[in-house]
Design an enzyme around this catalytic site. Structure first.
Site, PDB file in Angstrom:
ATOM      1  N   SER A   1       0.791  -1.233   0.000  1.00  0.00           N
ATOM      2  CA  SER A   1       0.000   0.000   0.000  1.00  0.00           C
ATOM      3  C   SER A   1       0.821   1.280   0.000  1.00  0.00           C
ATOM      4  O   SER A   1       0.249   2.370  -0.114  1.00  0.00           O
ATOM      5  CB  SER A   1      -0.943   0.016   1.207  1.00  0.00           C
ATOM      6  OG  SER A   1      -2.057  -0.822   0.982  1.00  0.00           O
TER       7      SER A   1
ATOM      8  N   LYS B   1       0.109   3.641  -2.726  1.00  0.00           N
ATOM      9  CA  LYS B   1      -0.971   4.622  -2.644  1.00  0.00           C
ATOM     10  C   LYS B   1      -0.439   6.051  -2.577  1.00  0.00           C
ATOM     11  O   LYS B   1      -1.183   7.004  -2.849  1.00  0.00           O
ATOM     12  CB  LYS B   1      -1.858   4.331  -1.439  1.00  0.00           C
ATOM     13  CG  LYS B   1      -2.734   3.082  -1.576  1.00  0.00           C
ATOM     14  CD  LYS B   1      -3.610   2.898  -0.351  1.00  0.00           C
ATOM     15  CE  LYS B   1      -4.653   1.801  -0.538  1.00  0.00           C
ATOM     16  NZ  LYS B   1      -4.105   0.446  -0.402  1.00  0.00           N
TER      17      LYS B   1
ATOM     18  N   SER C   1      -5.996   2.726   4.715  1.00  0.00           N
ATOM     19  CA  SER C   1      -5.462   2.095   3.516  1.00  0.00           C
ATOM     20  C   SER C   1      -6.575   1.425   2.719  1.00  0.00           C
ATOM     21  O   SER C   1      -6.409   0.336   2.172  1.00  0.00           O
ATOM     22  CB  SER C   1      -4.383   1.065   3.892  1.00  0.00           C
ATOM     23  OG  SER C   1      -3.489   0.849   2.837  1.00  0.00           O
TER      24      SER C   1
END
Length: 483
Positions: free
Chosen positions: A169, A172, A227
């Site tokens: 993640s 991101k 997340s």
């Protein structure tokens, strides 16, 4: 994955309590669980504390590569397709979650963007007399890490920073840096069922439900704090769809000179061929931190998130806590002094990943850790904290071993724009090891031959810092999201 089953669920790290109460359980943040993934039952309304029951059969006994891929959270139909194509034999899918004695060695040759030493395997550091030593290998087990000055771009120390690994993640950050500027935070959007399709099994979710309306501000809180892949897919739908968003992210990575990165999914979920590096993740964080909204979201520790409608028709809210444990803390660690974000991750292939920024006095440091050994709880955060401690103590007592480059629109003297031919960027960067005060962006004149070459060398000394305002630290405790 169809939204009919998963659109209303929340993947909750056990004990990730809100209102500032730290958990006494071993919570993990990231893209999806690092244990065999399961389907979840979906309650009528989100409950931010009580996890739902597992309802799917385990895939732990699946044989061979297909079994590994199933445990890694890939949908069954995807596993079958990959097995048929032979892609299950790729190193990415066969990778283990954490470093171990059998872990693969870094490539003998890696990118030299930012300096030749950054492409050399192993730990790179150049201590001056009186400088504190780096923590030993037992304390820094990550396969790849880098610690740098967020403003000047000087790399203080690194280990395999250009090793292309699964990012989880932390990807991101690139998603946010690409998409965040496009929509005002007060814009409202009603989620369609199709918006939530295609998320990987076991994805981390903030609890977005179809046919309900959220502000862009709400959605970004879901991306950064929990997340939430459901928040990423909703914003991607607003941005023209997942495929268009992935293409934009890849284009933006190229503009940032993040050439180690290949984007397959916008949320960082494990996918064949999806890779980044500690160096590139630091570039994404450094670019994103120039945006005030990015700084706000990534530094928010606690917030309220809109839930379902009650019988009276009014929307309730529930608390969410940032899964970045250096920001929100955990039962075995306190928030790191001066921490201000930015993003953590955890997947089967990536192990734990983390990029953080912290400020002490006027100095702002970036650190990225990828795939540390699974020796203790919260290992990525603890190793990042050790690197930050060392970096603040050693910043004026080391020679930089490289630099974080600026975007191509600025760094046109390093081969990113000016030089021609395959490998020109790397070969040009080989002579720029960052010693003597590398900056956030360099300018130079690409010339060759005689005295004109000397002019080009002199021009390499021209650089620009990337100043950041005082970083926001630990803000948003208990505040409600705008709607």
């Amino acid at each position: 994955m169809s939204s009919g089953g998963g659109s209303g669920s929340i993947r909750r790290s056990a004990g990730a309590l809100f209102r500032g109460v730290l958990s006494a359980s071993r919570a993990r943040g990231g893209t999806f669980s690092d244990v065999p993934t399961t389907f979840r039952a979906y309650p009528a309304s989100p409950n931010p504390i009580t996890p739902t029951a597992s309802t799917a059969p385990s895939t732990a006994g699946a044989p061979g590569g297909a079994g590994r891929a199933a445990r890694n959270g890939l949908p069954v139909r995807t596993v079958a397709a990959l097995a048929a194509s032979g892609l299950l034999a790729t190193p990415l899918l066969a990778g283990t979650a954490y470093a171990d004695p059998k872990a693969p060695a870094p490539p003998a040759k890696m990118s030299q963007i930012g300096g030749d030493r950054l492409g050399t395997p192993g730990v790179q550091v150049q201590l001056k007399p009186g400088a504190p030593k780096l923590p030993g290998p037992d304390a820094l087990t990550g396969r790849s890490w880098i610690v740098s000055d967020a403003e000047s771009g000087k790399v203080l120390a690194a280990k395999n920073p250009h090793w292309r690994l699964a990012p989880a993640s932390t990807l991101k950050m690139l998603f946010a840096d690409t998409v965040l500027p496009k929509f005002p935070k007060d814009r409202k959007y009603t989620v369609k069922p199709a918006d939530l399709e295609g998320m990987g099994v076991g994805s981390s979710l903030v609890g977005i439900k179809e046919n309900l309306t959220y502000t862009v501000h709400d959605l970004w809180l879901g991306v950064f704090l929990r997340s939430g892949n459901d928040a990423v897919h909703t914003l991607s739908a607003m941005n023209g769809g997942t495929e268009a968003t992935v293409m934009q992210m890849q284009k933006h990575a190229k503009e940032l000179n993040a050439n180690d990165t290949h984007v397959v999914t916008p949320d960082g979920y494990d996918a064949p061929g999806q890779v980044s590096s500690a160096y590139d993740l630091s570039l994404f964080a450094r670019s994103g931190l120039t945006n005030a909204d990015f700084r706000e979201y990534c530094s928010t520790a606690f917030a309220q998130f809109p839930g379902d409608k009650g019988k009276d028709g009014k929307r309730a809210t529930f608390g969410i806590q940032n899964t970045n444990r250096l920001l929100s803390g955990d039962y075995d660690m306190k928030p790191y002094p001066g921490i201000a974000g930015v993003k953590n991750g955890s997947t089967t292939n990536a192990g734990s990943t983390f990029t953080g920024v912290a400020q002490r006095g006027e100095r702002k440091l970036l650190v990225t850790v990828m795939n540390p050994a699974k020796k203790e709880h919260n290992e990525a955060y603890k190793e990042a904290a050790k690197l930050l401690d060392w970096g603040f103590a050693a910043a004026d007592k080391v020679e930089p071993v490289g630099r974080l480059v600026g975007p191509r629109s600025e760094d046109d003297g390093t081969g990113a724009v000016g030089a021609k031919g395959k490998g020109a960027h790397e070969s040009t960067q080989a002579g720029l090891n960052g010693t003597g005060g590398g900056g956030g962006a360099w300018t130079a004149i690409a010339v060759a031959g005689g005295a004109m070459a000397l002019i080009g060398v002199v021009a390499l000394a021209v650089h620009r810092r990337r100043p950041l305002p005082a970083l926001v630290r630990g803000r948003g405790r208990g505040r409600r999201s705008e709607r």
